[in-house]
Design a protein around this motif. Structure first.
Motif, mmCIF file in Angstrom:
data_model
loop_
_atom_site.group_PDB
_atom_site.id
_atom_site.type_symbol
_atom_site.label_atom_id
_atom_site.label_comp_id
_atom_site.label_asym_id
_atom_site.label_seq_id
_atom_site.Cartn_x
_atom_site.Cartn_y
_atom_site.Cartn_z
ATOM 1 N N ILE A 38 12.278 -7.641 23.594
ATOM 2 C CA ILE A 38 13.216 -8.180 22.604
ATOM 3 C C ILE A 38 12.616 -9.397 21.912
ATOM 4 N N ASP A 39 11.988 -10.276 22.663
ATOM 5 C CA ASP A 39 11.379 -11.468 22.073
ATOM 6 C C ASP A 39 10.268 -11.115 21.091
ATOM 7 N N ARG A 40 9.555 -10.053 21.362
ATOM 8 C CA ARG A 40 8.474 -9.645 20.476
ATOM 9 C C ARG A 40 8.982 -8.944 19.214
ATOM 10 N N VAL A 41 10.019 -8.130 19.393
ATOM 11 C CA VAL A 41 10.427 -7.221 18.324
ATOM 12 C C VAL A 41 11.517 -7.792 17.413
ATOM 13 N N VAL A 42 12.566 -8.339 17.989
ATOM 14 C CA VAL A 42 13.757 -8.660 17.204
ATOM 15 C C VAL A 42 13.512 -9.733 16.140
ATOM 16 N N PRO A 43 12.807 -10.845 16.430
ATOM 17 C CA PRO A 43 12.549 -11.815 15.360
ATOM 18 C C PRO A 43 11.747 -11.225 14.205
ATOM 19 N N LEU A 44 10.832 -10.319 14.513
ATOM 20 C CA LEU A 44 10.056 -9.682 13.438
ATOM 21 C C LEU A 44 10.935 -8.760 12.610
ATOM 22 N N VAL A 45 11.792 -7.996 13.252
ATOM 23 C CA VAL A 45 12.726 -7.139 12.515
ATOM 24 C C VAL A 45 13.569 -7.978 11.559
ATOM 25 N N ALA A 46 14.087 -9.101 12.042
ATOM 26 C CA ALA A 46 14.928 -9.963 11.203
ATOM 27 C C ALA A 46 14.143 -10.515 10.021
ATOM 28 N N ALA A 47 12.910 -10.957 10.267
ATOM 29 C CA ALA A 47 12.085 -11.515 9.187
ATOM 30 C C ALA A 47 11.746 -10.466 8.145
ATOM 31 N N VAL A 48 11.401 -9.273 8.593
ATOM 32 C CA VAL A 48 11.050 -8.194 7.657
ATOM 33 C C VAL A 48 12.268 -7.769 6.855
ATOM 34 N N HIS A 49 13.424 -7.733 7.504
ATOM 35 C CA HIS A 49 14.657 -7.364 6.803
ATOM 36 C C HIS A 49 14.947 -8.346 5.667
ATOM 37 N N ASP A 50 14.697 -9.616 5.892
ATOM 38 C CA ASP A 50 14.911 -10.626 4.855
ATOM 39 C C ASP A 50 13.860 -10.523 3.747
ATOM 40 N N ARG A 51 12.597 -10.265 4.105
ATOM 41 C CA ARG A 51 11.496 -10.238 3.133
ATOM 42 C C ARG A 51 11.492 -8.976 2.286
ATOM 43 N N HIS A 52 11.858 -7.856 2.898
ATOM 44 C CA HIS A 52 11.740 -6.552 2.220
ATOM 45 C C HIS A 52 13.037 -5.763 2.402
ATOM 46 N N PRO A 53 14.077 -6.139 1.678
ATOM 47 C CA PRO A 53 15.386 -5.517 1.903
ATOM 48 C C PRO A 53 15.442 -4.024 1.597
ATOM 49 N N GLU A 54 14.501 -3.502 0.801
ATOM 50 C CA GLU A 54 14.511 -2.078 0.472
ATOM 51 C C GLU A 54 13.695 -1.255 1.463
ATOM 52 N N LEU A 55 12.945 -1.910 2.328
ATOM 53 C CA LEU A 55 12.110 -1.216 3.295
ATOM 54 C C LEU A 55 12.951 -0.734 4.475
ATOM 55 N N VAL A 56 12.739 0.498 4.893
ATOM 56 C CA VAL A 56 13.412 0.999 6.092
ATOM 57 C C VAL A 56 12.663 0.464 7.311
ATOM 58 N N ILE A 57 13.381 -0.168 8.218
ATOM 59 C CA ILE A 57 12.777 -0.713 9.438
ATOM 60 C C ILE A 57 13.136 0.189 10.613
ATOM 61 N N ASN B 255 0.799 -1.222 0.000
ATOM 62 C CA ASN B 255 0.000 0.000 0.000
ATOM 63 C C ASN B 255 0.835 1.278 0.000
ATOM 64 N N GLY B 256 2.150 1.150 -0.104
ATOM 65 C CA GLY B 256 2.978 2.331 -0.296
ATOM 66 C C GLY B 256 3.801 2.783 0.884
ATOM 67 N N ALA B 257 3.992 1.944 1.888
ATOM 68 C CA ALA B 257 4.829 2.329 3.025
ATOM 69 C C ALA B 257 6.295 2.394 2.624
ATOM 70 N N ASP B 258 6.982 3.393 3.121
ATOM 71 C CA ASP B 258 8.424 3.541 2.920
ATOM 72 C C ASP B 258 9.210 3.022 4.113
ATOM 73 N N ILE B 259 8.578 3.102 5.279
ATOM 74 C CA ILE B 259 9.194 2.729 6.552
ATOM 75 C C ILE B 259 8.159 1.908 7.309
ATOM 76 N N VAL B 260 8.606 0.928 8.079
ATOM 77 C CA VAL B 260 7.707 0.240 9.001
ATOM 78 C C VAL B 260 8.258 0.405 10.403
ATOM 79 N N ASP B 261 7.398 0.810 11.327
ATOM 80 C CA ASP B 261 7.795 1.046 12.712
ATOM 81 C C ASP B 261 7.274 -0.103 13.559
ATOM 82 N N ILE B 262 8.189 -0.899 14.084
ATOM 83 C CA ILE B 262 7.844 -2.115 14.822
ATOM 84 C C ILE B 262 8.007 -1.868 16.317
#
Length: 288
Positions: free
Chosen positions: A76-95, A51-58
């Motif tokens: 950390i348990d809630r946030v870090v695994p999601l950050v890692a997964a998103v980084h792999d799925r959407h390498p151009e997205l700013v996390i 839908n056009g997000a440039d950044i995702v805030d987790i």
């Protein structure tokens, strides 16, 4: 107007960036835990990107003062695994990681986050150290001195815009002096935090005074209490008011917009950019 560099992305003065909100919390004020489950959070990120997000805030801890305490280890348990997964799925997205804790920020940046959204105004001073050590971007916020997850009993200012502006500039300059990249710093007036509805409306009305500092301005307006109190509406009916505030903030110089409703926010910002002459219409045909 200075460029903003976050990870691989560079946002120039005429760019409006949409920051999608994805919370791994069971008690979010907006969605009541709809994206708490890991798979649901990943799907929400996928949808935001589409839908056009440039950044995702987790985030892993709700901002409100109700609900149970969340320890740093739980966050950390809630946030870090999601950050890692998103980084792999959407390498151009700013996390971005929404945290006030330095230890959480450090783990999240190691997993792929490129922006630290410290919504509690340096309550933990080690957060700035993480940004300086890692080269991550950093959001400087204003909360009126509140501790995390607290609400002001009575917020009083002489001139809220002048006071917020002065503190944000001072804190942004201090962050750079501490080693944070100057082209990675944003300032956020932090609507609702330590402020009445009247204060948040005044900050929106006079946001150009913050933009004139030269620091890129982030606004987090989405479904907030100042919108609800202005219109006397519950959370699920605050979209139109949010979008009105979004358009005015964009016109007044804000550059990053933290939002629950990504598609609607993207359309509003594209329209404002076209009216200002910063972006061409997508399909101009009429009478041409």
């Amino acid at each position: 107007m200075r460029a903003l560099r976050l990870g691989r992305r560079v946002f120039d003065g005429g760019d409006y960036a949409v920051m999608a909100i994805v919370n791994r919390t069971p008690d979010s004020f907006y969605d009541a835990g709809r994206t708490f489950a890991f798979d649901a959070a990943v799907a929400a990120v996928d949808s935001a990107v589409a839908n056009g997000a440039d950044i995702v805030d987790i985030g892993g801890v709700k901002a409100g003062d109700d609900g149970p305490e969340v320890t740093a280890a739980e966050e950390i348990d809630r946030v870090v695994p999601l950050v890692a997964a998103v980084h792999d799925r959407h390498p151009e997205l700013v996390i971005s990681v929404d945290t006030w804790r330095g230890e959480v920020a450090r783990e999240a940046v190691a997993a792929g986050a490129e922006l630290i959204n410290d919504t509690w105004a340096g309550w933990d001073p080690t957060v700035i150290e993480v940004a300086a050590d890692t080269g991550a971007g950093f959001v400087v916020s204003h909360t009126g001195g509140l501790a995390p997850r607290t609400i002001a009993e009575k917020a009083v200012y002489g001139d809220v815009v002048k006071e917020v502006r002065a503190e944000l500039v001072e804190r942004a300059e201090a962050a750079v002096a501490a080693g944070v990249r100057a082209d990675g710093v944003l300032i956020d007036p932090t609507h609702d935090f330590g402020k009445t509805t009247y204060h948040s409306l005044d900050l929106t009305r006079r946001l150009d005074e913050l933009a004139d500092t030269g620091w890129p301005v982030l606004v987090a307006l989405s479904r907030k209490d100042f919108v609800g109190e202005t219109l006397d509406l519950p959370v699920d009916r605050r979209l139109n008011g949010t979008l009105a505030a979004t358009a005015i903030s964009a016109w007044n110089g804000a550059r990053v917009f933290r939002a629950h409703d990504v598609a609607a926010t993207r359309e509003v910002l594209d329209m404002v950019a076209a009216i200002k002459g910063d972006k061409p219409p997508k399909a101009p045909l009429r009478s041409l």
